[in-house]
Design an enzyme around this catalytic site. Structure first.
Site, short mmCIF file in Angstrom:
data_model
loop_
_atom_site.label_atom_id
_atom_site.label_comp_id
_atom_site.label_asym_id
_atom_site.label_seq_id
_atom_site.Cartn_x
_atom_site.Cartn_y
_atom_site.Cartn_z
CE LYS A 1 8.41 -16.79 112.41
NZ LYS A 1 8.64 -17.03 111.04
N GLY B 1 11.29 -16.66 102.11
CA GLY B 1 11.15 -15.09 102.58
C GLY B 1 11.14 -14.68 103.90
CB SER B 2 9.32 -16.01 106.74
OG SER B 2 8.31 -16.52 106.33
CB SER C 1 5.79 -15.48 108.84
OG SER C 1 7.22 -16.51 108.97
CB THR D 1 9.21 -22.06 104.52
OG1 THR D 1 8.89 -22.11 105.92
CG2 THR D 1 9.21 -22.88 103.62
#
Length: 562
Positions: free
Chosen positions: A118, A222-223, A199, A220
């Protein structure tokens, strides 16, 4: 992703699902390609062990793998926008690793295998680390992040950086998942205009289409779990502290973690084994309770569910929040029958008594705001080159407001505005009162309380409802594919109006939660469930690349004969 944003971000994850979860696996792509009768693994399905066998036998090289994955990325990136940058050194690194293999020096199972990461995980190479913002374009770090260094030590090829929801979804209330100023709008591959969730959007789309063996995401709240959920992936959100956040652009030191997003549980386990462990640059890793990292790959045991007590916190499955998720309930119940048949003891209604109070309070938002105004300057202070001279959140906000490509004010900065207006950081008494309440409601009145009070090994819920409570206490979760929206699903837009939040064929998953540092247990449970359902290969993307390893190897052999 910020806590509460998993629920508050418009259209983030509105899922329904197919009830037919017990189906025979079918291939995602044509497996008939071969050279002299020797078949090559189709890259949308290829596992770590498929690639290791091919490398060990000389069927293909790491250079071949890099070339094939780059070609696949180039085929679909203009449509799906999932990769921000390719590593210009990837081919030379692969060639070096091929030479090492030829000399008998193999660094591990990931030796010579490409991984995407990422675009908030720093690498000391030709690639940027921007969180999708021009504010950090061209900025340089003094060294690899611990995570990047661990991947290289394991022999992996860092193939490139994936797009993300800008600033890991911690800038705007009025934006879309998977959008960043640097790379545009990531789109999911299971329906035209699919919201990829966030994200770690680019990591989700890339891994699902076989553009690398796997990808890394950050979470943090759900990402990792959410984009894995809607992109038909296994995602592991590790315990905070199991994987180092050193030189990863932060939101919250109390909640940030880095984990793998892969097509199978075992592939995710291989990657987790490579990146887990202590770091001198992240004191949260000092909490790791073992000197030797568990063998997460060996934990992939078909019998792992036998005798395990697994609780179902029914009050997390909140249909008042999302009525379109109603079809989850019968399908989830069918999944519980799979667990029972595998020998698990299902304990229903192990509800989280802190659920209502947590949703009614603003504790989690305050914790993130105070952490972000503290932790972002710490990251920026480590840059060896800071061309736009951004040193704190106020500088970043000012840059965003002045730089047209950042798409302000259409995409607002209200999250930052609120953080700056808070007036204190994460050393203040006000912060600690909110943080303590978070931990109490999500721990003793949530995950850890349910585990202890009902003598449970783990908890299980649909992935849509899994991220928030574990995020607030830093405990681990793993999601596994479970099904997809049925063909008659109504297409509905996200809140920003540019993507489809619900549509036919959109995948969804099921999540296992456990105590801190219980990843070994959770990997086993997830693997045992995965192997009994084999859902992933029954859900086919509407678009996928066509280049395969056999094409690259055939072209190489032709060049050698010319």
């Amino acid at each position: 992703m910020a806590p509460g944003l998993f629920r508050r971000m418009q259209g983030l994850l509105l899922v329904s699902l197919s009830l037919n979860i017990l189906v025979a696996a079918r291939p995602c792509y044509n497996q008939s390609t071969a050279i002299n009768g020797t078949a090559f693994p189709p890259l949308i399905e290829a596992t770590t062990e498929d690639l290791v066998r091919g490398l060990e036998s000389g069927l293909f090289t790491s250079v071949d793998l890099v070339e094939a994955y780059i070609s696949r990325i180039m085929e679909v990136n203009s449509t799906l926008h999932m990769v921000t940058q390719l590593n210009p050194d990837a081919l030379s690194i692969a060639a070096q690793l091929d030479s090492q293999r030829a000399r008998g020096n193999v660094l591990g199972p990931l030796h010579g295998i490409p991984i995407l990461i990422k675009n908030n995980i720093a690498t000391a190479d030709a690639m940027d680390n921007t969180a999708g913002s021009y504010a950090l374009a061209g900025a340089k770090v003094p060294r690899d992040s611990t995570i990047a260094a661990k991947l290289r030590k394991a022999g992996a090829v860092i193939l490139g950086k994936t797009n993300l929801s800008q600033w890991a979804n911690y800038r705007s209330y009025n934006t879309s998942n998977g959008w960043s100023a640097i790379a545009g709008q990531t789109v999911g591959a299971y329906f035209p205009g699919q919201d990829p969730s966030g994200s770690s959007s680019g990591s989700g789309v890339s891994s699902s289409l076989g553009l690398a063996l796997a990808a890394l995401g950050t979470e943090t709240d759900g990402s990792i779990l959410s984009p894995s959920d809607v992109n038909n992936l296994v995602g592991i959100k590790p315990t905070v502290g199991l994987t180092s956040r050193d030189l990863v652009i932060p939101i919250s030191e109390h909640q940030d973690t880095i984990g793998p997003m892969a097509r199978t549980v075992k592939d995710a386990a291989y990657v987790l084994a490579a990146i887990a462990g202590k770091s001198p640059y992240d004191n949260y890793t000092d909490a790791i309770p073992f000197d030797t990292i568990p063998d997460y790959v060996a934990a992939c045991n078909f019998s792992a569910l036998s005798g395990k007590r697994i609780g179902v916190p029914r009050n997390l499955i909140d249909l008042s929040y999302d009525s379109s998720a109603a079809p989850i309930v019968p399908a989830f119940n069918a999944a519980l029958d799979v667990l029972r048949a595998a020998g698990a003891i299902i304990v229903d209604n192990t509800n989280f008594t802190g659920y209502d109070a947590l949703n009614e309070g603003d504790y989690s938002s305050i914790v993130l705001e105070a952490d972000f105004v503290t932790d972002l300057p710490k990251y920026l202070s480590q840059l060896s080159y800071n061309p736009n001279k951004v040193y704190d959140l106020e500088d970043v906000r000012n840059f965003t407001h002045m730089f047209p490509l950042e798409d302000w004010p259409e995409r607002d900065t209200l999250i930052w505005d609120s953080a700056l207006e808070l007036g204190y950081d994460n050393t203040s008494p006000e912060f600690w009162s909110n943080y303590t309440m978070n931990r109490y409601l999500a721990g003793p009145l949530g995950v850890t309380g349910a585990l202890a009070n009902y003598s449970l090994d783990a908890l299980v819920v649909p992935t849509e409802f899994s991220p928030n409570f574990p995020a607030l206490i830093g405990s681990p979760v793993i999601t596994v594919p479970l099904g997809a929206f049925p063909a008659d699903t109504e297409i509905t837009p996200n809140g920003f109006g540019n993507l489809n939040a619900t549509a036919p064929n959109l995948p969804f998953g099921i999540s296992f939660m456990g105590p801190h540092f219980s990843e070994e247990l959770l990997v086993g449970l997830a693997y045992a469930f995965e192997q009994r359902t084999l859902v992933r290969n029954t859900i086919t993307p509407y678009v996928q690349p066509t280049v395969e390893l056999v094409d690259v190897v055939t072209a190489r052999l032709k060049r050698a004969k010319a």
